[in-house]
Design an enzyme around this catalytic site. Sequence first.
Site, PDB file in Angstrom:
ATOM      1  N   ASP A 190      23.299  52.500  44.474  1.00 39.73           N
ATOM      2  CA  ASP A 190      22.293  53.126  43.640  1.00 39.73           C
ATOM      3  C   ASP A 190      21.068  52.203  43.713  1.00 39.73           C
ATOM      4  O   ASP A 190      21.160  51.061  44.179  1.00 39.73           O
ATOM      5  CB  ASP A 190      22.780  53.321  42.201  1.00 39.73           C
ATOM      6  CG  ASP A 190      21.911  54.335  41.462  1.00 39.73           C
ATOM      7  OD1 ASP A 190      20.812  54.662  41.943  1.00 39.73           O
ATOM      8  OD2 ASP A 190      22.323  54.797  40.382  1.00 39.73           O
TER       9      ASP A 190
HETATM   10  C1  BGC Z   1      19.509  56.857  39.843  1.00 38.97           C
HETATM   11  C2  BGC Z   1      20.054  57.654  41.017  1.00 38.97           C
HETATM   12  C3  BGC Z   1      18.915  58.085  41.900  1.00 38.97           C
HETATM   13  C4  BGC Z   1      18.139  56.855  42.347  1.00 38.97           C
HETATM   14  C5  BGC Z   1      16.979  57.170  43.270  1.00 38.97           C
HETATM   15  C6  BGC Z   1      18.589  55.745  40.290  1.00 38.97           C
HETATM   16  O1  BGC Z   1      17.919  55.184  39.197  1.00 38.97           O
HETATM   17  O2  BGC Z   1      20.579  56.350  39.095  1.00 38.97           O
HETATM   18  O3  BGC Z   1      20.789  58.757  40.563  1.00 38.97           O
HETATM   19  O4  BGC Z   1      19.399  58.825  42.986  1.00 38.97           O
HETATM   20  O5  BGC Z   1      17.627  56.206  41.204  1.00 38.97           O
HETATM   21  O6  BGC Z   1      15.953  57.773  42.597  1.00 38.97           O
END
Ligand code: BGC
Length: 764
Positions: A294
Site C-alpha cells: 500500500d
Molecule cells: C490506500 C489504498 C490506495 C493507495 C493509492 C492508500 O492510501 O490505502 O487503498 O490504493 O493509497 O492511492
Amino acid sequence: MNFSKKYTAKLLFSIFVLSPVWLQAQEKKAPQLGKATVKEVIDAMTLEEKVKVLVGTGKAPKPKTPPGVSSGWVPEPTMIGHTEKKVPGAAGNSCEIDCLGIPSLTFADGPAGVRISPKRKGDTINTYYATAWPVGTMLASTWNTELVEEVGRAFGDEVKEYGVDVLLSPGVNIHRNPRNGRNFEYYSEDPLVAGKIAAAFINGIQFNEVGTSIKHFVANNQETNRNYVSSTISERALREIYLKPFEIAVKEAQPWTVMSSYNRVNGKYTAQSTDLLTTVLRDEWGFKGFVITDWGGGYNWVEEMQAGNDMIMPGRPDQIETLINAVKHDSLKESVLDRNLEHIFNVMLKTPTLKKYEYSDKPDLKAHAKIAYNAATEGMVLLKNENAALPVNKSIKNVAAFGWGTYNTLTGGTGSGEVNKAYVNSVYKGLTDAGFKADESLRALYESKQPLKGAIIDAAAIENDIAIITIARISGEGYDRSIEDNYMLTDDEKDEIKQIADAFHAKGKKVIAVLNIGGVIDMQGWQNFADAILLAWQPGQEAGNSITDVLTGKVNPSGKLVTTFPVKYSDVPSAENFPGQPAERPEFVLYEEGVYVGYRYYDSFNIKPMYEFGYGLSYTNFDISGLKISKKEVNGNLTVTVTATVKNTGNVAGKEVAQIYISAPDSTIDKPEQELKAFGKTRLLKPGESEQLTFVITAKDLASYHTDSSEWIADAGDYTVKVGTSSRNIKIKNTFTLSKPIVAEKDHPLRKPDVKFTELKHSK
Ligand code: BGC
C-alpha cells in the site's frame, strides 16, 4: 593529438557511434521485454536498474518520522510521491528502463471508479471524467455475480481507455465493525460473499486485459492508526474469515496484483510477512501475479523484498538506495530481486502499455452510466415497507423532500475511493425528472442551510402528498466513524423525523426514509416513524434515477444485506475491541470474537439483530421448495449438490436470492450456528414463474480450520442444509451425514498472536 586527428576521431564517432544504425545494433544487443525471455532481460539488468523497477517512481523525500518507530505514525502527505505521470491524477507508476523495453506501468484507484484528474493542464478542450459506480458494499448487495462482472467489464474499459494498466481495486476487507471508515469500499461481513463478488469484479475488469490489485492484504479492518496497529488474531479466524475472500478471488480470478496492507498482523507488517505473501499467497493458493505495498506501507524494505512484496509503492529515492546498499553489503541476495522481477515481468507482458495499446481517452461514459444505474437499482435493499407504502401510489404528485442528502446526494465515500465523475444525479433531480413536483420551499431551505422549523413541516404536510427523507452519512479513508454523530442519528435528526412523521401521518400521508449511507447506522427508535425505509447505500452517479425508480416500482428491489444492522452498537461482537489499545493510538487490536463476525455471532449467541444478514424485501413474494441434496465422491473428492426451486408467488415481476446456510457438526473445535456456503440469484421472474437453482459445495467449503494440525477438516456428523431468503428466514432444510471426517487440505502453520487473549467460543 593534432587538430585533424581530433577532428577525424570526432567525425568517426558521430558517423558510427551516434548513427541510427549503430544505436539500433546496440538496441538489438540488449534483450527487450516482450521479445527476449524474462530471464534474459533480468540477466541483462544492472543492480541499479533492477532496484528501480522494484521501487515506484514517487519522488517524495524520506518522511521525518520513520514508520514503526512511533506508534502514532501516519504517512505525511509528501509520502505520496509526485512525478510526471502519463495519466494525471493516477496513484503511481513503476519505473521504465527504456533500453530493455521495460515500460512504466500506471496504477490508479479505486473501487468505485477510475480515479484520475478530470482536467489537464493546458488542455481546455477535453475532460477525463470516469463513471462513479455504486460503492463496493452496494455492488455486493446485488448478490448478482453476473451483474458485478458486467460492471467490471465496463469499468475495466475505462481503465484501459484512460491508459491505466492496473486498477487499485477491489477492496475485500471484512466488515468487522460498522465504524470502519472504509467499509463502503469493502463488500461484506461474510467472506464467501466478499470473495465471490470480488472474483466476478476481477474477471470483469481483467477481461479488458488490464489488471486489478486486490486489497488490503490482510486484516486491515480499521483506519485508526492503520500504519502501525497490529491485528491480533488467531490463525483460524485469519484463515476462515479474513484471508478467505482473498483466497476465493485468487483461485477464481487470478488478480494481476495483490496490495499488502498498512497494518501489522500478530506483530508483523503484512508487507514484510513471508508467511502471508509467499507461503499463503503463492505456495498454498497458487497466486501468479505480483505484490505491491500500500502507499507507504511497511518500513523495512529489505524484509519486504525477502517476504515477496515485489514492488514498493509509491516509491522513494532512499528506498532505492537502501536496497542497493543491502545487496552490496550482502544483507539482501540479488536472487531475491530477480525472483521479484520475474513476478513483475510476467504480468508486465500482458499490460496495454507494453503492448503499446493506443488508448482513446474517450470511454463510452453514456453506455456505462446505464450499467451503473442497473447496478444501483439492484443493490438497493428495502428494509421496511409497512402497509405497502412502497411503491409510491400512482396518484402521488407533490413530494416534500427532506434532508440535505436529497440535494447533495452522496455517490460514494472519501479518500482514494472517491471518483471524479461528470455529474451526480441527486435524489431531487431523480424525482423531478420522473415527473414529481418537489416542494421548492424545502429546496430553498436546504440549499441555503436554514434550519427546518415545525411550521415549515406543517405547511409541507398540507401541500404535499408524501414525505421522502434522505438520511446521508459520509465516511472515508484515514478515519473511523464516531458513534455519536456518524453511526447514530443526531438528536436534531431524530426530532425532525418525528415531527415530519407526526405532521404527515396526521394528514394520512406516508413517510419514506431513504438511507444514503456507506455503512451501517443506528436504526433504533426513529425507524418506527417511517412507513418504509429504502437502503440506497452510496449508489454512484446515477443515484437519483435509481432511487426514484425503486420508489415508484419501475424496478422491484432485490438487494439483500451483506452486513448485519444490529439493534445497538454494543451488540457488535467487536464493540469492546475497536479500535484497539490504547484507544487514542492503538498499538494492537484483539480479535477476541474469533470467527464470530457478523451473523456468525448474532446467530450463535442468540442476539436479535435489527435487520439480519441476507435480509431485503421485495414488492412481490417468493417461495422456495423442492430441496434436493445429492452427495458424491469422485476420486476421493466430495461434492454435495443442492438444488431448490424459487417461485414468484406475488403479483409483480422480481428477482430473489436463494441463500444456502449450513450448520456443521461440532468436533474438537466449536462452530458457528450456521454459515453461508453458497448463494444464487434468479433471473427476473414474472408472477407465477419459477427457476431451479443448483449449488455445488465441496469438502473444503464444508471444512473448518483445525489449527493444531494445520488442516481444513470437514468433520464427521450431520450437516443441516438450509435454504433461505435471509439468514433468519429459512424456507426449507434437510440434512446429510459424513460418516468419517475428510481432510480437505493441509496448510502451513502461521505466525501466532504475540499478545495473549481468550477467543470467544460457542458450543451448540
Ligand atoms: C490506500 C489504498 C490506495 C493507495 C493509492 C492508500 O492510501 O490505502 O487503498 O490504493 O493509497 O492511492
